[in-house]
Design an enzyme around this catalytic site. Structure first.
Site, PDB file in Angstrom:
ATOM      1  N   SER A   1     -59.739  27.673  23.849  1.00  0.00           N
ATOM      2  CA  SER A   1     -59.849  27.669  22.393  1.00  0.00           C
ATOM      3  C   SER A   1     -61.309  27.857  21.983  1.00  0.00           C
ATOM      4  O   SER A   1     -61.928  28.865  22.331  1.00  0.00           O
ATOM      5  CB  SER A   1     -59.246  26.377  21.832  1.00  0.00           C
ATOM      6  OG  SER A   1     -59.080  26.460  20.436  1.00  0.00           O
TER       7      SER A   1
ATOM      8  N   ASP B   1     -49.053  31.717  19.348  1.00  0.00           N
ATOM      9  CA  ASP B   1     -50.376  31.264  18.932  1.00  0.00           C
ATOM     10  C   ASP B   1     -50.893  32.183  17.838  1.00  0.00           C
ATOM     11  O   ASP B   1     -50.900  33.405  18.011  1.00  0.00           O
ATOM     12  CB  ASP B   1     -51.319  31.299  20.141  1.00  0.00           C
ATOM     13  CG  ASP B   1     -52.726  30.813  19.844  1.00  0.00           C
ATOM     14  OD1 ASP B   1     -53.002  30.401  18.701  1.00  0.00           O
ATOM     15  OD2 ASP B   1     -53.557  30.843  20.769  1.00  0.00           O
TER      16      ASP B   1
ATOM     17  N   HIS C   1     -50.572  27.574  21.351  1.00  0.00           N
ATOM     18  CA  HIS C   1     -52.001  27.312  21.476  1.00  0.00           C
ATOM     19  C   HIS C   1     -52.210  25.930  22.090  1.00  0.00           C
ATOM     20  O   HIS C   1     -51.560  24.960  21.703  1.00  0.00           O
ATOM     21  CB  HIS C   1     -52.663  27.367  20.098  1.00  0.00           C
ATOM     22  CG  HIS C   1     -54.155  27.275  20.153  1.00  0.00           C
ATOM     23  ND1 HIS C   1     -54.959  28.368  20.369  1.00  0.00           N
ATOM     24  CD2 HIS C   1     -54.994  26.216  20.037  1.00  0.00           C
ATOM     25  CE1 HIS C   1     -56.221  28.002  20.371  1.00  0.00           C
ATOM     26  NE2 HIS C   1     -56.276  26.695  20.175  1.00  0.00           N
TER      27      HIS C   1
END
Length: 301
Positions: free
Chosen positions: A147, A245, A275
């Site tokens: 991320s 995501d 995600h």
């Protein structure tokens, strides 16, 4: 394919997003969820130390490990810690047989841009400068992140290239945030996966506001690595995206731009995943295979 049923069960229990984000309270909530040491994956050694002024944690599961992965945790630049992502670092060390240096970089909003990014780059340079002490033989030196940690990994790889620093051999990006311009028309996945999968498109701006308000300009390629004008010469890349995501398409676009610039790229979309799946759901066998993919990528040279 649909979202993995185990993920769907967890998503069904999540409360509605809060309108007000409190970094201190959210960090405390994360810390309360860290499993006790006895419940974590056992590996040969785990040692806290300092990379200059930057706290790091060194993991090793093999006495003859000669390569190093420098790992940057995710958390929208204001969350996450060595402890919240300890299990990811342990699995990286176990699967790859390499040493893992997890970086406790400075967080927004308390620390203005580019403090956290500079900590990450400094940790990489420290690994090379202390290679003999760490047992690094000068071969594999990978940067990895999930991320927002993937943002840092891509940015550090770019900084190294721009500086003529060729020690970084690989970049490993898990569902990275590579374009902090959150215009919903930019990528189809921002619409397709806007709601219902944990990270929601409407939450991107408020979650990243702590970083952007601390001086990170979305037009700066070190903030939005996909906005580089040239991708030539960057380290070979593994880009792992998740089917459900909102950030999926920017990761895949980044991989495409690397490939077009002649960079060797392995881009993998993990089906049924959302995600954060490497951090949150790596206990699911289908998702745990991501560590095998990383190992194969690194062994290819």
């Amino acid at each position: 394919m649909p979202i993995h049923p185990e993920v769907a069960k967890v998503l069904a229990t999540l409360p509605a997003p809060s309108a007000v984000l409190d970094p201190v309270a959210m960090r405390a909530g994360e810390a309360s969820q860290v499993p006790p040491l006895g419940d974590r994956l056992p590996i040969a050694s785990v040692e806290d130390m300092s990379a200059g002024d930057v706290p790091v944690r060194l993991y090793a599961d093999s006495t003859d490990a000669s390569g190093v992965i420098v790992y940057f945790h995710g958390g929208a630049f204001f969350l996450g810690s060595l402890d919240t992502h300890d299990h990811v670092a342990r699995h990286l060390a176990r699967a790859t047989g390499l040493k893992v240096v997890s970086v406790d970089y400075r967080l927004a909003p308390e620390n203005e841009f580019p403090a956290g990014l500079h900590d990450c780059y400094a940790a990489v340079r420290w690994v090379q400068e202390n290679g003999e002490k760490l047992g690094w033989d000068g071969s594999t030196l990978a940067v990895a992140g999930d991320s927002s940690g993937g943002t840092f990994a891509a940015a550090v790889a770019a900084m190294a290239t721009d500086d003529g620093y060729d020690a970084v051999t690989h970049q490993i990006l898990f569902y990275p945030s590579l374009d902090l311009d959150f215009d919903e028309t930019r990528y189809p996945s921002l619409v397709e996966n806007a709601t219902g999968y944990g990270l929601e498109t409407a939450g991107l701006k408020p979650f990243n506001a702590f970083y952007l308000d601390s001086g990170a300009d979305p037009d700066n390629p070190l903030v939005s690595p996909i906005k580089r004008t040239s991708f030539e010469g960057l380290p070979k890349a593994l880009v792992v995206t998740a089917e459900f995501d909102p950030l999926r398409d920017e990761g895949e676009r980044y991989a495409q731009r690397l490939r077009e610039a002649g960079v060797e790229v392995n881009a993998v979309r993990w089906e049924g995943a959302n995600h954060g799946f490497v951090q949150n759901f790596s206990q699911i066998p289908e998702f745990a295979q991501v560590f095998e993919t990383i190992t194969e990528f690194l062994r290819e040279g």
